[in-house]
Design a protein around this motif. Structure first.
Motif, PDB file in Angstrom:
ATOM      1  N   VAL A   1       0.997  -1.602  -0.001  1.00 46.27           N
ATOM      2  CA  VAL A   1      -0.013   0.027   0.613  1.00 46.27           C
ATOM      3  C   VAL A   1       1.111   1.243   0.089  1.00 46.27           C
ATOM      4  CG1 VAL A   1      -1.843  -0.785   1.515  1.00 46.27           C
ATOM      5  CG2 VAL A   1      -0.212  -0.054   2.205  1.00 46.27           C
ATOM      6  N   ALA A   2       2.367   1.344  -0.106  1.00 54.30           N
ATOM      7  CA  ALA A   2       2.682   2.182  -0.295  1.00 54.30           C
ATOM      8  C   ALA A   2       3.010   2.666  -0.813  1.00 54.30           C
ATOM      9  CB  ALA A   2       4.392   2.136   0.930  1.00 54.30           C
TER      10      ALA A   2
ATOM     11  N   VAL B   1       9.149   8.022   2.120  1.00 54.57           N
ATOM     12  CA  VAL B   1       8.328   6.567   2.584  1.00 54.57           C
ATOM     13  C   VAL B   1       8.436   6.604   4.266  1.00 54.57           C
ATOM     14  CG1 VAL B   1       6.763   4.822   2.130  1.00 54.57           C
ATOM     15  CG2 VAL B   1       7.939   6.159   0.554  1.00 54.57           C
ATOM     16  N   VAL B   2       7.705   5.875   5.696  1.00 54.13           N
ATOM     17  CA  VAL B   2       8.002   5.152   6.363  1.00 54.13           C
ATOM     18  C   VAL B   2       6.653   3.814   6.534  1.00 54.13           C
ATOM     19  CG1 VAL B   2       7.349   5.650   8.892  1.00 54.13           C
ATOM     20  CG2 VAL B   2       8.705   7.373   7.729  1.00 54.13           C
ATOM     21  N   ILE B   3       7.468   3.350   6.811  1.00 54.44           N
ATOM     22  CA  ILE B   3       6.316   1.902   6.800  1.00 54.44           C
ATOM     23  C   ILE B   3       6.556   1.108   8.232  1.00 54.44           C
ATOM     24  CG2 ILE B   3       6.586   2.196   4.143  1.00 54.44           C
ATOM     25  CD1 ILE B   3       8.578  -0.832   4.415  1.00 54.44           C
ATOM     26  N   SER B   4       5.380   0.416   8.222  1.00 50.62           N
ATOM     27  CA  SER B   4       6.005  -0.106   9.636  1.00 50.62           C
ATOM     28  C   SER B   4       5.105  -1.696   9.613  1.00 50.62           C
ATOM     29  CB  SER B   4       5.946   0.861  10.692  1.00 50.62           C
ATOM     30  OG  SER B   4       5.603  -0.462  12.255  1.00 50.62           O
ATOM     31  N   ASN B   5       4.748  -2.530  10.196  1.00 50.04           N
ATOM     32  CA  ASN B   5       3.779  -3.575  10.637  1.00 50.04           C
ATOM     33  C   ASN B   5       3.688  -4.371  11.529  1.00 50.04           C
ATOM     34  OD1 ASN B   5       2.390  -5.770   9.014  1.00 50.04           O
ATOM     35  ND2 ASN B   5       4.020  -6.798   7.844  1.00 50.04           N
ATOM     36  N   CYS B   6       2.369  -3.817  11.938  1.00 48.36           N
ATOM     37  CA  CYS B   6       1.878  -4.424  13.484  1.00 48.36           C
ATOM     38  C   CYS B   6       2.345  -3.352  14.159  1.00 48.36           C
ATOM     39  CB  CYS B   6       1.930  -5.744  13.180  1.00 48.36           C
ATOM     40  SG  CYS B   6       0.944  -6.717  14.781  1.00 48.36           S
ATOM     41  N   VAL B   7       3.864  -2.611  14.805  1.00 49.34           N
ATOM     42  CA  VAL B   7       4.869  -2.351  15.201  1.00 49.34           C
ATOM     43  C   VAL B   7       3.907  -1.282  16.272  1.00 49.34           C
ATOM     44  CG1 VAL B   7       6.892  -1.749  16.042  1.00 49.34           C
ATOM     45  CG2 VAL B   7       6.551  -3.073  14.287  1.00 49.34           C
ATOM     46  N   ILE B   8       3.386  -0.173  15.817  1.00 47.28           N
ATOM     47  CA  ILE B   8       3.528   1.115  15.957  1.00 47.28           C
ATOM     48  C   ILE B   8       2.326   1.020  17.545  1.00 47.28           C
ATOM     49  CG2 ILE B   8       2.784   3.476  15.667  1.00 47.28           C
ATOM     50  CD1 ILE B   8       3.936   3.378  13.003  1.00 47.28           C
ATOM     51  N   ASN B   9       1.377   0.125  17.627  1.00 48.19           N
ATOM     52  CA  ASN B   9       0.571  -0.262  18.376  1.00 48.19           C
ATOM     53  C   ASN B   9       1.133  -0.887  19.586  1.00 48.19           C
ATOM     54  OD1 ASN B   9       0.579  -2.617  16.432  1.00 48.19           O
ATOM     55  ND2 ASN B   9       0.023  -3.474  18.715  1.00 48.19           N
TER      56      ASN B   9
ATOM     57  N   SER C   1       0.652  -0.938   8.205  1.00 49.08           N
ATOM     58  CA  SER C   1      -0.282  -1.418   8.875  1.00 49.08           C
ATOM     59  C   SER C   1      -0.021  -1.683  10.565  1.00 49.08           C
ATOM     60  CB  SER C   1      -0.264  -3.272   8.511  1.00 49.08           C
ATOM     61  OG  SER C   1      -0.343  -2.925   6.462  1.00 49.08           O
ATOM     62  N   ASP C   2      -1.146  -1.777  10.495  1.00 50.23           N
ATOM     63  CA  ASP C   2      -1.194  -1.370  11.858  1.00 50.23           C
ATOM     64  C   ASP C   2      -2.493  -2.274  13.091  1.00 50.23           C
ATOM     65  OD1 ASP C   2      -0.176  -1.267  15.158  1.00 50.23           O
ATOM     66  OD2 ASP C   2      -0.010   1.338  14.529  1.00 50.23           O
ATOM     67  N   VAL C   3      -3.247  -2.276  14.740  1.00 42.28           N
ATOM     68  CA  VAL C   3      -4.147  -2.534  14.704  1.00 42.28           C
ATOM     69  C   VAL C   3      -4.666  -1.689  15.372  1.00 42.28           C
ATOM     70  CG1 VAL C   3      -4.926  -4.245  17.107  1.00 42.28           C
ATOM     71  CG2 VAL C   3      -3.023  -4.789  15.509  1.00 42.28           C
ATOM     72  N   VAL C   4      -5.580  -1.796  15.442  1.00 47.96           N
ATOM     73  CA  VAL C   4      -7.133  -0.415  15.867  1.00 47.96           C
ATOM     74  C   VAL C   4      -7.766  -0.742  16.616  1.00 47.96           C
ATOM     75  CG1 VAL C   4      -5.188   1.116  14.708  1.00 47.96           C
ATOM     76  CG2 VAL C   4      -7.886  -0.313  13.691  1.00 47.96           C
ATOM     77  N   VAL C   5      -8.400   0.053  17.346  1.00 47.93           N
ATOM     78  CA  VAL C   5      -9.936  -0.115  18.130  1.00 47.93           C
ATOM     79  C   VAL C   5     -10.872   0.565  17.408  1.00 47.93           C
ATOM     80  CG1 VAL C   5     -11.402  -0.668  19.915  1.00 47.93           C
ATOM     81  CG2 VAL C   5      -8.241  -1.044  19.911  1.00 47.93           C
TER      82      VAL C   5
ATOM     83  N   HIS D   1      -9.441  -4.733  14.989  1.00 46.19           N
ATOM     84  CA  HIS D   1      -9.109  -4.811  13.366  1.00 46.19           C
ATOM     85  C   HIS D   1      -7.766  -4.502  13.230  1.00 46.19           C
ATOM     86  CE1 HIS D   1     -13.623  -4.353  12.481  1.00 46.19           C
ATOM     87  NE2 HIS D   1     -13.493  -3.679  13.393  1.00 46.19           N
ATOM     88  N   SER D   2      -6.921  -5.035  12.616  1.00 48.00           N
ATOM     89  CA  SER D   2      -5.686  -4.895  11.380  1.00 48.00           C
ATOM     90  C   SER D   2      -6.306  -3.800  10.383  1.00 48.00           C
ATOM     91  CB  SER D   2      -5.727  -5.764  10.259  1.00 48.00           C
ATOM     92  OG  SER D   2      -4.674  -6.829  11.571  1.00 48.00           O
ATOM     93  N   ALA D   3      -5.269  -2.726  10.201  1.00 43.11           N
ATOM     94  CA  ALA D   3      -5.871  -1.588   9.627  1.00 43.11           C
ATOM     95  C   ALA D   3      -4.722  -0.788   8.635  1.00 43.11           C
ATOM     96  CB  ALA D   3      -6.104  -0.470  10.706  1.00 43.11           C
ATOM     97  N   ILE D   4      -5.462  -0.336   7.880  1.00 41.29           N
ATOM     98  CA  ILE D   4      -4.110   0.691   6.465  1.00 41.29           C
ATOM     99  C   ILE D   4      -4.280   1.465   7.055  1.00 41.29           C
ATOM    100  CG2 ILE D   4      -3.060   0.618   4.717  1.00 41.29           C
ATOM    101  CD1 ILE D   4      -4.419  -1.589   3.841  1.00 41.29           C
ATOM    102  N   VAL D   5      -3.374   1.957   7.355  1.00 37.45           N
ATOM    103  CA  VAL D   5      -2.960   3.664   8.155  1.00 37.45           C
ATOM    104  C   VAL D   5      -1.920   4.087   7.234  1.00 37.45           C
ATOM    105  CG1 VAL D   5      -2.686   5.302  10.015  1.00 37.45           C
ATOM    106  CG2 VAL D   5      -3.823   2.931  10.007  1.00 37.45           C
ATOM    107  N   GLN D   6      -2.546   5.726   6.013  1.00 41.94           N
ATOM    108  CA  GLN D   6      -1.598   6.174   5.064  1.00 41.94           C
ATOM    109  C   GLN D   6      -2.091   7.851   6.012  1.00 41.94           C
ATOM    110  OE1 GLN D   6      -4.196   4.246   2.371  1.00 41.94           O
ATOM    111  NE2 GLN D   6      -2.284   3.789   1.071  1.00 41.94           N
ATOM    112  N   ALA D   7      -0.782   8.687   5.376  1.00 41.59           N
ATOM    113  CA  ALA D   7      -1.028   9.525   5.617  1.00 41.59           C
ATOM    114  C   ALA D   7       0.251  10.365   4.334  1.00 41.59           C
ATOM    115  CB  ALA D   7      -0.708  10.700   7.261  1.00 41.59           C
ATOM    116  N   VAL D   8       0.511  12.181   4.982  1.00 38.69           N
ATOM    117  CA  VAL D   8       1.236  12.407   4.115  1.00 38.69           C
ATOM    118  C   VAL D   8       1.740  13.956   4.493  1.00 38.69           C
ATOM    119  CG1 VAL D   8       1.762  14.418   1.659  1.00 38.69           C
ATOM    120  CG2 VAL D   8      -0.079  12.287   1.361  1.00 38.69           C
ATOM    121  N   LYS D   9       2.915  14.193   4.745  1.00 36.30           N
ATOM    122  CA  LYS D   9       3.537  14.779   5.361  1.00 36.30           C
ATOM    123  C   LYS D   9       3.561  16.401   3.763  1.00 36.30           C
ATOM    124  CE  LYS D   9       7.761  16.761   6.371  1.00 36.30           C
ATOM    125  NZ  LYS D   9       9.648  16.725   7.339  1.00 36.30           N
ATOM    126  N   PRO D  10       3.083  17.461   4.639  1.00 34.98           N
ATOM    127  CA  PRO D  10       2.109  18.555   3.028  1.00 34.98           C
ATOM    128  C   PRO D  10       3.973  18.347   2.292  1.00 34.98           C
ATOM    129  CG  PRO D  10       1.857  18.798   5.560  1.00 34.98           C
ATOM    130  CD  PRO D  10       2.143  17.822   5.901  1.00 34.98           C
TER     131      PRO D  10
END
Length: 409
Positions: free
Chosen positions: A64-65, A141-149, A174-178, A231-240
């Motif tokens: 997804v990156a 690009v910053v990526i991560s897989n089930c770590v930030i949580n 990718s991360d785990v969210v509520v 849920h597992s989730a895809i989290v995407q954002a952009v630095k301006p």
């Protein structure tokens, strides 16, 4: 789980994987239902077996990156290196991928996997995701897989991600969210089923922290449903994005003097506002929305060269998505695209915040400001003739607004 316990836990898993044991093993059907591991990938045949055995993620952030050839990538919590190695193939020899992990055992495993894969465009770093050992604006690009949580200070993780990204850089993890609230008993049950839940953020809080760090165009897409609101989730954002040598970031209290000086310089032109004297910092902050104020900063000196901020139009609930904005650029830095970069970042952030109308008033003589706004989708609603006296002269004001196509539907 404490920080040291997390490191010990994943170090033990690294040693198990290095010894040839499978530490995550589930088929595609099980992965879709919430099992963590390598089954979310479709490129496993190009990877060393050790990298596959050590995969403990909850998704496939590489997919997804939207990685491009020649880009520089940072993987937060890189583990055995599966996402680093896949990213390295995407960015090619002209690109570079950093893997960051706090476990020496995981780093040793990842380096062996990279050597086995023949990956020469990768580098593994020892450190924490709350304090990334890379310079400002050094990755695309910053990526991560089930770590930030797993982090106990997610605000620091997101702030560090923003810091190391170049303007226009992407955050895709990718991360785990509520989703919504979750009672303690349900959280414990989910933790026992799949692990990695104790620190999971509610979706709304994740959005808030990303915005506070300075990110825009935030999208959180729920994927696997683990039950009990997890849920597992895809989290995407952009630095301006910005012009070369300038970074758009959230306004801070330490910017006060420079922000007000630019404000006063704009007022002194006689074309910016009916006001003639900039307010105190206390007055400024009291009148402006805290989550919709940004500065343009010189990346070499840190000097503030422009700012944008917004205030509410009315306290009535019906106007909750309507704001009035102001944008000012240092007199010596105008006509360089800074105002456009600031306003573009502001529009994206306002839509993330649910704002459906941005409005303002411009003196007819301020042709540059009118052109800037019209170029970014503002329309002229009308002219308020002789609405007020400025330095003894009656002035007209052109009323403009921008209606969002993303918010307020």
């Amino acid at each position: 789980m404490a920080h040291e316990e997390i490191i010990d836990h994943y170090s033990a898993l690294a040693r198990a994987a290095d010894a040839g044991r499978i530490v995550a093993d589930c088929g595609q059907d099980a992965f879709d239902q919430g099992c963590f591991g390598a089954a979310g990938y479709d490129e496993l045949d190009v990877l060393p077996e050790g990298a596959v055995r050590a995969s403990l993620g909850c998704g496939n952030p590489v997919a997804v990156a939207a990685l491009q050839r020649g880009e520089t990538v940072l993987d937060l919590g890189s583990g055995g290196g599966i996402d680093v190695l896949l990213s390295a193939r995407r960015v090619g020899e002209q690109g570079k991928v950093y893997g960051l992990d706090a476990s020496s055992d995981m780093l040793a495993l990842a380096r062996r996997n990279a050597e086995q894969a023949g990956a020469t465009n990768v580098e593994f770093l020892h450190g924490t995701i709350e304090r990334v050992p890379l310079p400002d604006r050094s990755v695309d690009v910053v990526i991560s897989n089930c770590v930030i949580n797993l982090s106990g200070d997610k605000a620091a993780v997101l702030a560090e991600s923003f810091r190391v990204l170049r303007p226009g850089g992407r955050f895709g993890v990718s991360d785990v969210v509520v989703d919504g609230s979750i009672d303690p008993a349900a959280r414990v049950a989910a933790e026992q089923r799949i692990g990695c839940v104790a620190g999971a953020l509610p979706v709304a809080e994740y959005r808030r922290l990303l915005a506070a760090a300075g990110f825009a165009r935030v999208r959180i897409t729920l994927s696997a449903d683990h039950g009990d609101g997890v849920h597992s989730a895809i989290v995407q954002a952009v630095k301006p994005a910005s012009v070369p040598g300038v970074e758009i970031r959230p306004m801070r209290g330490s910017d006060a003097e420079q922000v007000l000086a630019i404000y006063q310089a704009g007022l002194d032109t006689g074309q910016a506002s009916f006001e003639t004297v900039a307010p105190s910092w206390e007055g400024f902050t009291a009148a402006k929305l805290p989550h919709l104020r940004f500065v343009a900063a010189d990346t070499e000196t840190g000097e503030i060269v422009g700012w944008v901020a917004a205030s509410v139009v009315s306290a009535r609930p019906v106007y909750a998505g309507v704001v009035e904005h102001s944008v000012y650029v240092h007199p010596g830095c105008q006509a360089h695209g800074i105002g456009r970069a600031l306003l573009s970042a502001f529009i994206a952030a306002s839509e993330d915040a649910g704002v459906w109308t941005i409005q303002s008033g411009i003196f007819p003589e301020n042709a540059a400001s009118l052109s800037l706004h019209q170029g970014l989708g503002f329309r002229v609603v009308g002219t308020r003739e002789r609405i007020g006296r400025h330095h003894g002269v009656w002035r007209d004001v052109i009323f403009i607004e921008r209606r969002s196509s993303a918010a307020g539907d």
